[in-house]
Enzyme design. Structure first.
Site, PDB file in Angstrom:
ATOM      1  N   HIS A 158       1.043  -0.874  -7.960  1.00 39.15           N
ATOM      2  CA  HIS A 158       0.015  -1.138  -6.945  1.00 39.15           C
ATOM      3  C   HIS A 158      -0.954  -2.219  -7.434  1.00 39.15           C
ATOM      4  O   HIS A 158      -1.360  -3.099  -6.680  1.00 39.15           O
ATOM      5  CB  HIS A 158      -0.801   0.126  -6.658  1.00 39.15           C
ATOM      6  CG  HIS A 158      -0.019   1.258  -6.053  1.00 39.15           C
ATOM      7  ND1 HIS A 158       0.214   2.438  -6.721  1.00 39.15           N
ATOM      8  CD2 HIS A 158       0.561   1.382  -4.842  1.00 39.15           C
ATOM      9  CE1 HIS A 158       0.908   3.250  -5.945  1.00 39.15           C
ATOM     10  NE2 HIS A 158       1.145   2.639  -4.796  1.00 39.15           N
ATOM     11  N   GLY A 218       5.483  -3.937  -2.475  1.00 36.70           N
ATOM     12  CA  GLY A 218       6.305  -3.967  -3.680  1.00 36.70           C
ATOM     13  C   GLY A 218       7.785  -4.011  -3.335  1.00 36.70           C
ATOM     14  O   GLY A 218       8.248  -3.338  -2.405  1.00 36.70           O
ATOM     15  N   MET A 245       8.141   1.925 -11.516  1.00 41.76           N
ATOM     16  CA  MET A 245       6.935   2.742 -11.333  1.00 41.76           C
ATOM     17  C   MET A 245       6.883   3.278  -9.915  1.00 41.76           C
ATOM     18  O   MET A 245       7.195   2.578  -8.952  1.00 41.76           O
ATOM     19  CB  MET A 245       5.695   1.920 -11.628  1.00 41.76           C
ATOM     20  CG  MET A 245       5.567   1.661 -13.100  1.00 41.76           C
ATOM     21  SD  MET A 245       3.910   1.158 -13.534  1.00 41.76           S
ATOM     22  CE  MET A 245       4.153   0.859 -15.277  1.00 41.76           C
ATOM     23  N   SER A 257       4.601   6.595  -7.619  1.00 41.51           N
ATOM     24  CA  SER A 257       3.668   7.731  -7.686  1.00 41.51           C
ATOM     25  C   SER A 257       4.447   9.030  -7.853  1.00 41.51           C
ATOM     26  O   SER A 257       3.938  10.005  -8.412  1.00 41.51           O
ATOM     27  CB  SER A 257       2.828   7.794  -6.415  1.00 41.51           C
ATOM     28  OG  SER A 257       2.170   6.561  -6.225  1.00 41.51           O
ATOM     29  N   ARG A 258       5.686   9.067  -7.371  1.00 47.60           N
ATOM     30  CA  ARG A 258       6.485  10.301  -7.434  1.00 47.60           C
ATOM     31  C   ARG A 258       7.030  10.575  -8.838  1.00 47.60           C
ATOM     32  O   ARG A 258       7.539  11.671  -9.073  1.00 47.60           O
ATOM     33  CB  ARG A 258       7.638  10.244  -6.438  1.00 47.60           C
ATOM     34  CG  ARG A 258       7.178  10.385  -4.993  1.00 47.60           C
ATOM     35  CD  ARG A 258       8.337  10.604  -4.039  1.00 47.60           C
ATOM     36  NE  ARG A 258       7.894  11.016  -2.724  1.00 47.60           N
ATOM     37  CZ  ARG A 258       7.738  10.190  -1.673  1.00 47.60           C
ATOM     38  NH1 ARG A 258       7.983   8.903  -1.809  1.00 47.60           N
ATOM     39  NH2 ARG A 258       7.318  10.662  -0.508  1.00 47.60           N
TER      40      ARG A 258
END
Ligand code: PAF
Length: 287
Positions: free
Chosen positions: A37, A147, A184, A186-187
């Site tokens: 991010h 992304g 990468m 978030s999960r």
């Protein structure tokens, strides 16, 4: 950094910036921010005069048995991170304001929304396209940053922007990876230590695909078969799909020629992870 929760306030601010001729960069997110991010935030700050980041865990893009409730959230930490990055506005709309009672309007990008991840996650891209268009209407960005890990998402949003004549440039930034290659996400926080080690199999299988293509293999089914073999060799992994498609249309290809994507979705335990490799005939790069 200004934190805005109201849609009218965000619209008014965007209107002021537009009137003053300031270019607006926008990074839509669901929060629990990582370096991927932040690479988008930095790209926006480099190109645009004002940067808005939104954090909204969008219920419309989760299926009934998916992880909407347990999706990781840490607004205080995200806010501090974005402040440090020099973001102008953090926009955190409330779900009831985005989807008030009686909400009925959804955006569908036909065909693109139904293939690949859309088969396992019906309704997901309809939810993504809907929220992204709503956010674009509120924030009015000149450039929006996404992304490349979410390749089907970016192709879908690019198509929506073209089809609906949106005045926004869609900028796609490279995948950011952990030192061992895991993209990468978030999960990734859902993974147990054993699962985290097993998750390396995604980038390992794509690295092998890249090697085969570099050595001259052009038969897409042979490349896909090798990727699937490597995934099958990892006991904690279960393949959802591994497909080789044309990068602009996501149509399957028989040969790895021109601009193609090798797309992967794999369950590691209960966690579904995606990754991809962009392969151009002469030039292959992880995107
Ligand atoms: O990629 C994401 O985090 C989400 O799908 C997005 C683009 C913020 C829409 O909710």
């Amino acid at each position: 950094m200004r934190v805005v929760t109201g849609i009218p306030e965000m619209k008014a601010l965007a209107g002021e910036w537009k009137a003053a001729g300031r270019t607006i960069g926008f990074v839509p997110t669901m929060g629990y921010l990582h370096e991927g991010h932040l690479s988008l935030v930095r790209a926006s700050k480099e190109r645009c005069e004002a940067t808005v980041v939104s954090i909204f865990v969008n219920p419309a893009q989760f299926g009934p048995s998916e992880d909407f409730q347990r999706y990781p959230r840490d607004l205080a930490k995200d806010s501090a991170t974005l402040e440090r990055e020099g973001v102008d506005v953090l926009f955190v709309p409330a779900a009831e304001a985005v989807y008030p009672p009686g909400y009925k309007t959804y955006v569908e990008v036909r065909d693109l929304q139904d293939r690949l991840c859309g088969r396992t996650r019906p309704g997901h891209f309809r939810g993504v396209a809907t929220i992204v268009l709503k956010l674009f209407n509120i924030v009015r960005p000149d450039v929006a940053f996404f992304g490349a890990k979410d390749a089907q998402q970016t192709v879908t949003i690019e198509k929506m922007a073209r089809d609906l004549d949106l005045d926004v440039e869609i900028a796609v930034c490279p995948v950011v990876r952990e030192p061992d290659g895991l993209a990468m996400s978030s999960r990734n926080v859902y993974l147990s230590p054993d699962e985290r080690a097993a998750a390396r199999v995604l980038s390992k299988s794509l690295a092998e695909a890249e090697r085969l293509i570099r050595e001259g293999e052009r038969d897409a089914s042979r490349v896909a078969a090798r990727v699937k073999d490597i995934i099958a060799g990892e006991p904690l992994a279960r393949l959802d799909y591994a497909e080789i498609v044309e990068a602009g249309t996501l149509e399957p290809v028989a040969e790895v020629r021109g601009d193609t994507l090798i797309l992967l979705a794999v369950y590691i335990g209960r966690t579904r992870l995606i990754d991809n490799l962009r392969a151009r005939v002469e030039e292959i790069s992880s995107c």
